[in-house]
Design an enzyme around this catalytic site. Structure first.
Site, mmCIF file in Angstrom:
data_model
loop_
_atom_site.group_PDB
_atom_site.id
_atom_site.type_symbol
_atom_site.label_atom_id
_atom_site.label_comp_id
_atom_site.label_asym_id
_atom_site.label_seq_id
_atom_site.Cartn_x
_atom_site.Cartn_y
_atom_site.Cartn_z
ATOM 1 N N CYS A 128 -2.587 -23.247 32.639
ATOM 2 C CA CYS A 128 -2.586 -23.482 34.070
ATOM 3 C C CYS A 128 -3.478 -24.609 34.263
ATOM 4 O O CYS A 128 -4.668 -24.713 33.860
ATOM 5 C CB CYS A 128 -3.207 -22.221 34.824
ATOM 6 S SG CYS A 128 -3.307 -22.349 36.529
ATOM 7 N N CYS A 170 -5.484 -16.319 39.930
ATOM 8 C CA CYS A 170 -5.216 -17.089 40.863
ATOM 9 C C CYS A 170 -6.338 -17.218 41.927
ATOM 10 O O CYS A 170 -7.021 -16.131 42.656
ATOM 11 C CB CYS A 170 -3.956 -16.744 41.648
ATOM 12 S SG CYS A 170 -2.871 -16.342 40.551
ATOM 13 N N CYS A 215 -8.281 -18.799 49.169
ATOM 14 C CA CYS A 215 -8.438 -19.597 47.841
ATOM 15 C C CYS A 215 -9.988 -20.445 47.481
ATOM 16 O O CYS A 215 -10.435 -20.815 48.395
ATOM 17 C CB CYS A 215 -7.317 -20.788 47.888
ATOM 18 S SG CYS A 215 -7.524 -21.612 46.257
ATOM 19 N N GLU A 273 -11.441 -26.693 35.722
ATOM 20 C CA GLU A 273 -11.069 -25.518 35.059
ATOM 21 C C GLU A 273 -9.531 -25.493 34.785
ATOM 22 O O GLU A 273 -8.741 -25.839 35.241
ATOM 23 C CB GLU A 273 -11.335 -24.126 35.581
ATOM 24 C CG GLU A 273 -13.127 -24.071 35.619
ATOM 25 C CD GLU A 273 -13.260 -22.874 36.684
ATOM 26 O OE1 GLU A 273 -14.464 -22.237 36.231
ATOM 27 O OE2 GLU A 273 -12.687 -22.791 37.554
ATOM 28 N N CYS A 308 -10.658 -29.123 46.277
ATOM 29 C CA CYS A 308 -9.240 -29.211 46.881
ATOM 30 C C CYS A 308 -9.600 -29.494 48.342
ATOM 31 O O CYS A 308 -10.605 -28.705 48.911
ATOM 32 C CB CYS A 308 -8.470 -28.040 46.713
ATOM 33 S SG CYS A 308 -6.930 -28.057 47.430
ATOM 34 N N CYS A 318 -6.993 -23.719 52.233
ATOM 35 C CA CYS A 318 -6.261 -22.389 52.347
ATOM 36 C C CYS A 318 -7.659 -21.047 52.328
ATOM 37 O O CYS A 318 -8.400 -21.079 51.372
ATOM 38 C CB CYS A 318 -5.459 -21.990 51.310
ATOM 39 S SG CYS A 318 -4.007 -23.215 51.195
#
Ligand code: SAH
Length: 347
Positions: free
Chosen positions: A103, A331, A117, A90, A110, A114
């Site tokens: 962005c 975010c 996230c 994305e 990933c 975290c």
């Protein structure tokens, strides 16, 4: 075979020469790619037909497919871009007065894990290549002239250092898209070896560091990367970076209700960031993510208290609001909703 969008402008001449092709074509190629913005060699009509055929086989232009576009009421748009192998990432386009910020993602998923996230909730599938990252930019700029890039999408840029830097150098290149280095921000969760490498590059990219907690106990809980590179090591690397480059570092601090939003946390944060010369802090209220319903956005009064403690400690602080919430483009929200929705191979 090298992908056209992974070749830096100055590399074209030697690469053409190596293949027995005529180096003077380099300027025509660059003109087609970055002034006419072609995304198919057949569109480069200034070049002879047989040369176009050679370019197609030797230096293909990366194909992407826009699989989905979601538009938020604040004007933020999120594109889902599919690559040839069926993977997708994305990228988010964020309009503001006098700005059009993109962005971008550097990995499919990933590995950093975290807690708050969504991008890391299912691990990493693979890293993107430089041309695939440039392809995100190309898809974005079709929607308007990009003035700023933030590397804050899916993935950890310092875990895909070479390809990310190559892509950003290309976007920055004068004979390429020519986007100013100071308009490009790299954000890392704190992969320490990346700092010295970035300082060595000698390019004035902006650097953000996701801190999110002021002490090791809390940070290790929220961000597994802290077990490998704890806060002392991270802040030392940050201080070295600012001393060497004379560049500011921005610390990102996602404020999570009842987790890292106490007065004590704010005080500790102030004393930590003051160890780094030229540091700034961005406070970002958490965007809720579906896989962690226990993590909630802080209330306004707490945010104001937090901000006040930092300001009184003379830490330059900004309160940022996530954009694109109603398009799941805020975010930390990238990717997961879609994986949950279709649950199939394409993540
Ligand atoms: N891996 C890089 C870049 C991607 S994340 C990094 O960690 O910096 C971009 C920013 O969004 C980071 O500061 C990240 O911590 C933050 N973020 C992630 N999830 C979030 C959430 N749910 N709410 C608010 N910010 C979040």
């Amino acid at each position: 075979m090298r992908k056209a969008w992974s070749i830096l402008p100055e590399e074209w001449k030697p690469i053409l020469a190596e293949r027995g092709l005529r180096p003077f074509r380099a300027d025509q190629i660059l003109h087609s790619l970055y002034r006419d913005w072609i995304d198919d060699w057949d569109m480069a009509t200034t070049l002879p037909r047989d040369f176009r055929e050679t370019l197609k086989t030797e230096f293909p232009i990366t194909k992407t497919e826009t699989l989905d576009v979601s538009q938020s009421s604040d004007g933020t748009r999120k594109l889902l871009l599919g690559y040839e192998d069926g993977e997708a990432v994305e990228t988010v386009l964020i309009p503001a007065t006098g700005r059009f910020t993109q962005c971008i993602s550097t990995q499919v998923g990933c590995a950093m894990g975290c807690a708050f996230c969504a991008s890391g909730a299912r691990g990493v599938v693979r890293s993107l290549t430089a041309d695939e990252i440039v392809a995100e930019y190309m898809a974005g700029r079709r929607l308007g002239e990009i003035t700023n890039i933030v590397v804050m999408g899916m993935g950890e840029p310092f875990m895909n250092y070479d390809e990310t830097l190559r892509a950003l150098r290309l976007v920055n290149a004068g004979k390429g898209p020519n986007l100013g280095a100071r308009h490009i921000t790299i954000s890392t969760c704190g992969v320490v070896p990346g700092f010295a490498r970035l300082a060595d590059e000698g390019i004035q990219f902006e650097l953000s560091v996701s801190l999110h907690a002021p002490n090791d106990a809390l940070r290790s809980e929220l961000m597994p990367v802290n077990r490998r590179w704890p806060i002392d090591e991270l802040l030392d690397a940050c201080a070295d970076y600012t001393r060497r480059t004379k560049r500011i570092i921005t610390f990102e601090y996602t404020v999570i209700r009842g987790v890292n939003d106490s007065r004590r946390c704010a005080e500790e944060l102030a004393s930590q960031v003051r160890r780094v010369p030229m540091a700034k802090v961005n406070l970002i209220p958490l965007s809720p993510v579906s896989h962690r319903p226990d993590f909630r956005t802080p209330d306004e009064a707490t945010l104001m208290m937090f901000l006040d403690v930092l300001m009184k400690a003379h830490v330059q602080t900004m309160l940022r609001r996530s954009r694109g919430k109603d398009a799941n483009a805020a975010c930390g929200q990238l990717r997961l909703r879609r994986v949950e929705a279709d649950g199939r191979g394409r993540q």
